[in-house]
Design a protein around this motif. Structure first.
Motif, PDB file in Angstrom:
ATOM      1  N   VAL A   1     -53.304  34.021  28.038  1.00  0.00           N
ATOM      2  CA  VAL A   1     -53.610  35.454  28.036  1.00  0.00           C
ATOM      3  C   VAL A   1     -52.386  36.252  28.479  1.00  0.00           C
ATOM      4  O   VAL A   1     -52.048  37.279  27.886  1.00  0.00           O
ATOM      5  CB  VAL A   1     -54.802  35.756  28.963  1.00  0.00           C
ATOM      6  CG1 VAL A   1     -55.012  37.258  29.082  1.00  0.00           C
ATOM      7  CG2 VAL A   1     -56.067  35.111  28.435  1.00  0.00           C
ATOM      8  N   GLY A   2     -51.720  35.788  29.544  1.00  0.00           N
ATOM      9  CA  GLY A   2     -50.527  36.492  30.021  1.00  0.00           C
ATOM     10  C   GLY A   2     -49.449  36.567  28.966  1.00  0.00           C
ATOM     11  O   GLY A   2     -48.805  37.613  28.785  1.00  0.00           O
TER      12      GLY A   2
ATOM     13  N   THR B   1     -51.523  34.607  39.692  1.00  0.00           N
ATOM     14  CA  THR B   1     -52.753  33.827  39.869  1.00  0.00           C
ATOM     15  C   THR B   1     -52.526  32.360  39.512  1.00  0.00           C
ATOM     16  O   THR B   1     -52.935  31.450  40.241  1.00  0.00           O
ATOM     17  CB  THR B   1     -53.881  34.402  38.991  1.00  0.00           C
ATOM     18  OG1 THR B   1     -54.089  35.776  39.323  1.00  0.00           O
ATOM     19  CG2 THR B   1     -55.172  33.640  39.199  1.00  0.00           C
ATOM     20  N   VAL B   2     -51.852  32.133  38.394  1.00  0.00           N
ATOM     21  CA  VAL B   2     -51.549  30.764  37.972  1.00  0.00           C
ATOM     22  C   VAL B   2     -50.617  30.089  38.981  1.00  0.00           C
ATOM     23  O   VAL B   2     -50.762  28.890  39.268  1.00  0.00           O
ATOM     24  CB  VAL B   2     -50.925  30.769  36.564  1.00  0.00           C
ATOM     25  CG1 VAL B   2     -50.407  29.382  36.197  1.00  0.00           C
ATOM     26  CG2 VAL B   2     -51.948  31.231  35.534  1.00  0.00           C
TER      27      VAL B   2
ATOM     28  N   SER C   1     -61.538  36.732  34.941  1.00  0.00           N
ATOM     29  CA  SER C   1     -60.389  37.448  34.381  1.00  0.00           C
ATOM     30  C   SER C   1     -60.580  37.751  32.900  1.00  0.00           C
ATOM     31  O   SER C   1     -60.283  38.860  32.433  1.00  0.00           O
ATOM     32  CB  SER C   1     -59.108  36.633  34.598  1.00  0.00           C
ATOM     33  OG  SER C   1     -58.861  36.415  35.965  1.00  0.00           O
TER      34      SER C   1
ATOM     35  N   ALA D   1     -60.726  32.156  35.886  1.00  0.00           N
ATOM     36  CA  ALA D   1     -60.490  32.313  34.447  1.00  0.00           C
ATOM     37  C   ALA D   1     -61.645  33.052  33.782  1.00  0.00           C
ATOM     38  O   ALA D   1     -61.429  33.966  32.977  1.00  0.00           O
ATOM     39  CB  ALA D   1     -60.283  30.948  33.799  1.00  0.00           C
TER      40      ALA D   1
ATOM     41  N   LEU E   1     -60.949  41.410  31.350  1.00  0.00           N
ATOM     42  CA  LEU E   1     -59.993  41.853  30.340  1.00  0.00           C
ATOM     43  C   LEU E   1     -60.714  42.328  29.079  1.00  0.00           C
ATOM     44  O   LEU E   1     -60.330  43.331  28.473  1.00  0.00           O
ATOM     45  CB  LEU E   1     -59.034  40.720  30.004  1.00  0.00           C
ATOM     46  CG  LEU E   1     -57.960  41.030  28.959  1.00  0.00           C
ATOM     47  CD1 LEU E   1     -57.044  42.142  29.448  1.00  0.00           C
ATOM     48  CD2 LEU E   1     -57.142  39.778  28.640  1.00  0.00           C
TER      49      LEU E   1
ATOM     50  N   LEU F   1     -55.491  31.120  31.156  1.00  0.00           N
ATOM     51  CA  LEU F   1     -54.947  32.276  31.875  1.00  0.00           C
ATOM     52  C   LEU F   1     -53.487  32.505  31.497  1.00  0.00           C
ATOM     53  O   LEU F   1     -53.054  33.647  31.293  1.00  0.00           O
ATOM     54  CB  LEU F   1     -55.064  32.059  33.380  1.00  0.00           C
ATOM     55  CG  LEU F   1     -56.456  32.199  33.998  1.00  0.00           C
ATOM     56  CD1 LEU F   1     -56.418  31.813  35.474  1.00  0.00           C
ATOM     57  CD2 LEU F   1     -56.981  33.621  33.838  1.00  0.00           C
TER      58      LEU F   1
ATOM     59  N   LEU G   1     -50.373  43.439  33.815  1.00  0.00           N
ATOM     60  CA  LEU G   1     -51.489  42.485  33.737  1.00  0.00           C
ATOM     61  C   LEU G   1     -50.971  41.059  33.555  1.00  0.00           C
ATOM     62  O   LEU G   1     -51.495  40.113  34.161  1.00  0.00           O
ATOM     63  CB  LEU G   1     -52.414  42.847  32.575  1.00  0.00           C
ATOM     64  CG  LEU G   1     -53.280  44.096  32.731  1.00  0.00           C
ATOM     65  CD1 LEU G   1     -54.099  44.324  31.468  1.00  0.00           C
ATOM     66  CD2 LEU G   1     -54.194  43.976  33.945  1.00  0.00           C
ATOM     67  N   SER G   2     -49.941  40.915  32.738  1.00  0.00           N
ATOM     68  CA  SER G   2     -49.338  39.605  32.531  1.00  0.00           C
ATOM     69  C   SER G   2     -48.793  39.042  33.844  1.00  0.00           C
ATOM     70  O   SER G   2     -48.947  37.858  34.140  1.00  0.00           O
ATOM     71  CB  SER G   2     -48.218  39.710  31.485  1.00  0.00           C
ATOM     72  OG  SER G   2     -47.551  38.481  31.319  1.00  0.00           O
TER      73      SER G   2
ATOM     74  N   THR H   1     -55.835  32.516  23.464  1.00  0.00           N
ATOM     75  CA  THR H   1     -56.487  32.048  24.691  1.00  0.00           C
ATOM     76  C   THR H   1     -57.226  30.744  24.454  1.00  0.00           C
ATOM     77  O   THR H   1     -57.138  29.802  25.252  1.00  0.00           O
ATOM     78  CB  THR H   1     -57.466  33.113  25.215  1.00  0.00           C
ATOM     79  OG1 THR H   1     -56.762  34.347  25.403  1.00  0.00           O
ATOM     80  CG2 THR H   1     -58.093  32.682  26.523  1.00  0.00           C
TER      81      THR H   1
ATOM     82  N   LEU I   1     -51.604  37.786  36.135  1.00  0.00           N
ATOM     83  CA  LEU I   1     -52.072  36.465  35.707  1.00  0.00           C
ATOM     84  C   LEU I   1     -51.061  35.386  36.075  1.00  0.00           C
ATOM     85  O   LEU I   1     -51.445  34.273  36.467  1.00  0.00           O
ATOM     86  CB  LEU I   1     -52.333  36.468  34.202  1.00  0.00           C
ATOM     87  CG  LEU I   1     -53.510  37.338  33.746  1.00  0.00           C
ATOM     88  CD1 LEU I   1     -53.543  37.446  32.225  1.00  0.00           C
ATOM     89  CD2 LEU I   1     -54.831  36.767  34.256  1.00  0.00           C
TER      90      LEU I   1
END
Length: 313
Positions: A35-36, A217-218, A166, A163, A170, A32, A210-211, A257, A214
């Motif tokens: 990805v960010g 979320t993390v 998401s 994960a 995405l 995750l 979006l970053s 990722t 994430l």
């Protein structure tokens, strides 16, 4: 040194299913984060070194909510609000004005933002004479449940599920929506995409948003795992993920990722294999493996052929 390596190899045979599940959860969290970081790199060609401080800010928000006695739901919403506000402010006040400058200038700017946020957190934190704040209200999510005979922490299952969801969402967004196609076009060739009508501010702003989602979320997942927050919270995972992104192949989102997942999984497996008195060697072993991978595959472990900057998403 050879005796240590032989001992490490032998220790891998003692790894059980629970260690593997925990490692998958760690890999999911790092994926995750990758990805960010990869989203911002895709459209701006910028590695955001302040990403860890966004996670730290979210963790402090959770600690603040816990200290005020707010419910877990309100605390998580507050965390998302703080992280998204900082993310959008970073884009509007730093990324956008410096967008026409060289990558080196923008890179230095992200370092400046990172240290600014870290020192701001330190100044706020030491008001009570101590460094670090507990976030006890969400620690219940770290309790273990039994799944197929394996004691698994709830947050590990949440991390894996979040994960997977998401990444799938995405992938659909990039492939099936207008803004997703514009992001892919901007990642492939930003100047040409702008000439074809892609609005730069809209695409970059959406990628940064979006970053930030994430990162929030993390922040929640890491705070549940370690419910004690200090100004360096999230810093080490971010450094490890940045290394993983390079190892996987920073030129494409999916390879970055995978790199994040692999380095998260590997670090947890190596930690489980090492005896308690030798866990201090974790970073040495991990980064030695990274050097070997880069010597063999300098373009990235999952890159196809030579490194290319044409397709990043």
């Amino acid at each position: 040194m050879s005796a240590f390596v032989l001992h490490l190899v032998g220790a891998f045979s003692d790894i059980d299913r629970q260690d593997v599940v925990d490692a998958v959860g760690q890999g999911a969290v790092y994926a995750l984060m990758a990805v960010g970081i990869g989203l911002v790199f895709g459209v701006l060609r910028l590695v955001n070194f302040a990403y860890g401080q966004l996670i730290m800010a979210g963790a402090y928000a959770l600690a603040f909510a816990s200290d005020r006695g707010w419910s877990v739901t309100v605390g998580i919403l507050f965390c998302f609000g703080v992280v998204l506000a900082l993310t959008l402010a970073m884009d509007r006040l730093v990324f956008r004005p410096l967008r026409t400058q060289s990558p080196a200038v923008m890179l230095v700017a992200t370092f400046a933002v990172a240290f600014l946020l870290q020192n701001a957190a330190l100044l706020i934190d030491v008001r009570d004479g101590t460094i670090g704040e507990p976030a006890a209200s969400i620690s219940s999510l770290n309790q273990a449940i039994t799944v197929w005979g394996v004691d698994v922490r709830k947050i590990v299952l949440v991390a894996i599920a979040v994960a997977a969801f998401s990444l799938a969402a995405l992938a659909l967004l990039l492939a099936k929506t207008t803004i997703g196609l514009q992001m892919r076009a901007a990642a492939a060739d930003f100047p040409t995409a702008r000439l074809l009508g892609v609005r730069a501010n809209r695409v970059i702003g959406f990628a940064v948003l979006l970053s930030g989602l994430l990162a929030a979320t993390v922040a929640v997942i890491l705070t549940v795992e370690t419910p004690f927050v200090d100004p360096t919270f999230g810093l080490k995972p971010t450094i490890v993920v940045l290394v993983g992104v390079v190892v996987g192949g920073i030129d494409r989102l999916w390879t970055a990722t995978l790199g994040g997942f692999v380095i998260g999984f590997a670090s947890d497996i190596i930690y489980a294999a090492l005896p308690t008195d030798q866990t201090v060697f974790l970073d040495s072993v991990l980064f030695a493996l990274v050097i070997v991978v880069l010597l063999v595959r300098p373009a990235g472990l999952f890159a196809r052929g030579r490194s290319s900057l044409v397709e990043r998403v």
